[in-house]
Design a protein around this motif. Sequence first.
Motif, mmCIF file in Angstrom:
data_model
loop_
_atom_site.group_PDB
_atom_site.id
_atom_site.type_symbol
_atom_site.label_atom_id
_atom_site.label_comp_id
_atom_site.label_asym_id
_atom_site.label_seq_id
_atom_site.Cartn_x
_atom_site.Cartn_y
_atom_site.Cartn_z
ATOM 1 N N LEU A 394 -22.693 32.204 -8.847
ATOM 2 C CA LEU A 394 -23.450 32.228 -10.006
ATOM 3 C C LEU A 394 -23.727 33.723 -10.217
ATOM 4 N N GLU A 395 -23.689 34.400 -9.232
ATOM 5 C CA GLU A 395 -24.281 36.025 -9.463
ATOM 6 C C GLU A 395 -22.807 37.000 -9.545
ATOM 7 N N THR A 396 -21.626 36.399 -9.076
ATOM 8 C CA THR A 396 -20.706 37.257 -9.233
ATOM 9 C C THR A 396 -19.377 36.680 -10.139
ATOM 10 N N ASP A 397 -19.120 35.248 -10.347
ATOM 11 C CA ASP A 397 -18.103 34.801 -10.847
ATOM 12 C C ASP A 397 -18.298 34.849 -12.727
ATOM 13 N N ASP A 398 -17.147 34.841 -13.198
ATOM 14 C CA ASP A 398 -17.115 34.516 -14.902
ATOM 15 C C ASP A 398 -16.841 33.176 -14.797
ATOM 16 N N LEU A 399 -17.897 32.473 -15.095
ATOM 17 C CA LEU A 399 -18.209 31.182 -15.457
ATOM 18 C C LEU A 399 -17.913 30.499 -16.949
ATOM 19 N N GLU A 400 -17.973 31.487 -17.869
ATOM 20 C CA GLU A 400 -17.640 31.016 -19.268
ATOM 21 C C GLU A 400 -16.508 30.172 -19.664
ATOM 22 N N ARG A 401 -15.395 30.513 -18.867
ATOM 23 C CA ARG A 401 -14.295 29.599 -19.148
ATOM 24 C C ARG A 401 -14.361 28.228 -18.901
ATOM 25 N N PHE A 402 -15.347 27.896 -18.093
ATOM 26 C CA PHE A 402 -15.509 26.496 -17.478
ATOM 27 C C PHE A 402 -16.701 25.996 -18.542
ATOM 28 N N ARG A 403 -17.170 26.565 -19.660
ATOM 29 C CA ARG A 403 -18.062 25.911 -20.695
ATOM 30 C C ARG A 403 -17.622 24.980 -21.368
ATOM 31 N N VAL A 404 -16.336 24.701 -21.628
ATOM 32 C CA VAL A 404 -15.839 23.797 -22.322
ATOM 33 C C VAL A 404 -15.738 22.407 -21.749
ATOM 34 N N VAL A 405 -15.721 22.464 -20.356
ATOM 35 C CA VAL A 405 -15.783 21.132 -19.632
ATOM 36 C C VAL A 405 -17.384 20.847 -19.471
ATOM 37 N N LEU A 406 -18.032 21.580 -19.327
ATOM 38 C CA LEU A 406 -19.844 21.396 -19.417
ATOM 39 C C LEU A 406 -20.021 20.702 -20.676
ATOM 40 N N ASP A 407 -19.679 21.302 -21.796
ATOM 41 C CA ASP A 407 -19.783 20.817 -23.059
ATOM 42 C C ASP A 407 -19.557 19.234 -23.381
ATOM 43 N N SER A 408 -18.244 19.323 -22.858
ATOM 44 C CA SER A 408 -17.644 17.869 -23.198
ATOM 45 C C SER A 408 -18.278 16.871 -22.447
ATOM 46 N N LEU A 409 -18.786 17.268 -21.184
ATOM 47 C CA LEU A 409 -19.498 16.415 -20.395
ATOM 48 C C LEU A 409 -21.055 15.878 -21.042
ATOM 49 N N ALA A 410 -21.523 17.039 -21.364
ATOM 50 C CA ALA A 410 -22.958 17.217 -21.830
ATOM 51 C C ALA A 410 -23.118 15.939 -22.857
ATOM 52 N N ASP A 411 -22.109 15.918 -23.761
ATOM 53 C CA ASP A 411 -22.349 14.864 -24.777
ATOM 54 C C ASP A 411 -22.684 13.392 -24.356
ATOM 55 N N GLU A 412 -22.101 13.255 -23.010
ATOM 56 C CA GLU A 412 -22.217 11.839 -22.387
ATOM 57 C C GLU A 412 -23.057 11.850 -21.208
ATOM 58 N N PHE A 413 -23.364 12.879 -20.526
ATOM 59 C CA PHE A 413 -24.267 12.962 -19.211
ATOM 60 C C PHE A 413 -25.137 13.856 -19.297
ATOM 61 N N ASP A 414 -26.256 13.446 -18.557
ATOM 62 C CA ASP A 414 -27.247 14.577 -18.453
ATOM 63 C C ASP A 414 -26.796 15.791 -17.622
ATOM 64 N N VAL A 415 -27.245 16.937 -18.144
ATOM 65 C CA VAL A 415 -26.797 18.325 -17.576
ATOM 66 C C VAL A 415 -27.147 18.349 -16.133
ATOM 67 N N GLU A 416 -28.293 17.835 -15.788
ATOM 68 C CA GLU A 416 -28.729 17.856 -14.296
ATOM 69 C C GLU A 416 -27.830 17.016 -13.413
ATOM 70 N N ASN A 417 -27.501 15.819 -14.027
ATOM 71 C CA ASN A 417 -26.412 14.971 -13.192
ATOM 72 C C ASN A 417 -25.294 15.773 -13.083
ATOM 73 N N ILE A 418 -24.814 16.304 -14.129
ATOM 74 C CA ILE A 418 -23.387 17.096 -14.249
ATOM 75 C C ILE A 418 -23.414 18.032 -12.762
ATOM 76 N N ALA A 419 -24.604 18.989 -12.807
ATOM 77 C CA ALA A 419 -24.717 20.107 -11.814
ATOM 78 C C ALA A 419 -24.575 19.311 -10.425
ATOM 79 N N LEU A 420 -25.327 18.008 -10.105
ATOM 80 C CA LEU A 420 -25.463 17.495 -9.041
ATOM 81 C C LEU A 420 -24.043 17.015 -8.774
ATOM 82 N N ALA A 421 -23.307 16.412 -9.636
ATOM 83 C CA ALA A 421 -21.890 15.976 -9.364
ATOM 84 C C ALA A 421 -21.124 17.050 -8.849
#
Length: 549
Positions: A394-421
């Motif tokens: 979280l402090e050093t990596d470029d995470l923006e390129r993974f946002r498409v994965v998060l956004d696609s999953l967020a339509d179907e699952f809770d963001v907290e559950n995605i983070a836990l998975a």
Amino acid sequence: MEFAELGLRPELLRALTSLGYEEPTPIQREAIPPLVEGNDLVGQAATGTGKTAAFALPVLQRLTAGKRAGGPAALVLVPTRELAEQVSQAVHRYGRDLGVRVLPVYGGQPIGRQLQALARGVDVVVGTPGRVLDHIERETLQLGDVGTVVLDEADEMLDMGFAEDIEAILAETPAERQTVLFSATMPPRIDSIARRHLREPVRITMGRQAPEPGEMPLVRQSAYIVARAHRPAALGRILDVEAPSSAIVFCRTREEVDQVTETLNGRGYRAEALHGGMSQDQRDRVMGRLRSGSTELLVATDVAARGLDVEQLTHVINFNVPAAPEAYVHRIGRVGRAGREGSAITLAEPREQRMLKAIERLTGQRITLEKLPTVTDLRARRLENTRTALQASLETDDLERFRVVLDSLADEFDVENIALAAVKLLHEAAGGDVDEAEIPTPSSAPSRREPGPGRRESTRPGNARPSQDGVTRLFFGIGRRAGLRPQDLVGAIAGESGLSAREIGAIQITDRFSLVEVPEPAADMVISAMQRSTIRGRRPTVRRERFVR
């Protein structure tokens, strides 16, 4: 005090400055002035206090300027090839502006190179007693011009059976030489050598620098009481919790080294073995990988790891309690060097707790008894490692390129559950939860019962001689006809089994065989180690002495 106040020549001061040395350590402040003046010296100094520079700088200070004719001006005797290389490198670095010619001589290296260098001429020879004596007997090393002799790690050289070789070497040097003796411990045998060979020596006793009030010592010393059968599992669990960046695990025998290395590699560590059965090239490659970081754990015997200085080393772990308290001092000297912090951890069987007390008396420092990490502790540690890895990302990596994965999953699952998975996947990739049985707490060691009236001391199977006062005699199928000397047996046993020379008792040598007394608890270990070793080029039969009623 600065080095300039010690009266050292400008060439040495420039070298020290370029190496980043700012001020002398306590042993250097105490030892350098009397040595520069030509006094003999006896120094008791723990490993890592800077004693190499304490004797190397005065040796270089006293060298005649320009190229010298004749034999070397100084001789440094050390117990092992690794220490010979390290001291030689240090002397070369300190004396580079003087054009010093320094040569390490030790077994396991082609002797041809050493012969060529000696023929060209050297100023300082750093060597092991056996190889130095070999050159003397070949008449390829002349010591008539030696002005200074240094005995470094003298107690270890005696433990390895080099006493007679040292006496023979000193007899070849001028009587008016300067003699310097450094040792981590001062048993009576060291005092005996000092009285015979040193003239009114200056005596210095220097331990590790004491911490300031309220500060923790640089080396944290602890021990875990564990049954022998559970030591490999306990070692793995301790390493999992401690998570050392670089560590040495000390074992008593070559066989134990190989077994522990295999166990640790099976647990997922990058571990490599180092012992006297390996060639010098093999040992150099292993050390190179440790220093480069490609290996994180070194599993070694004392004879292989003596004198090693690895900057990134954080932990020393004794797979078993060393056979002698002095060996413990040398082992923990691998960490806490030059102000770096470190940990020394020992695995002890219940009956070995008295040996821990003996170590505490010698070092004057407490060894804290710890409880073995439980499965719960290990699970918590692995979860903490997962949290730390996530935090770093979280402090050093470029995470923006993974946002498409998060956004696609967020339509179907809770963001907290995605983070836990995501955390679960990371945790499982790093090893997941621990699936191990708890290591049982050992019961206290049973007290020893002495034979009383009406009771007979039992004999061992196979008509082996019964042990007397905890001592067993071992039969070696080699004797006087093979040129065997007592120091050959002492050196072989101490070097191969890890048993201290102080623990080896009476030795009887006949024409065809020899008998050696060893502590009963160590007898099987000695037999196992010596059955794979050679003495004076032979591999003799080694067993318990047979006893005929």
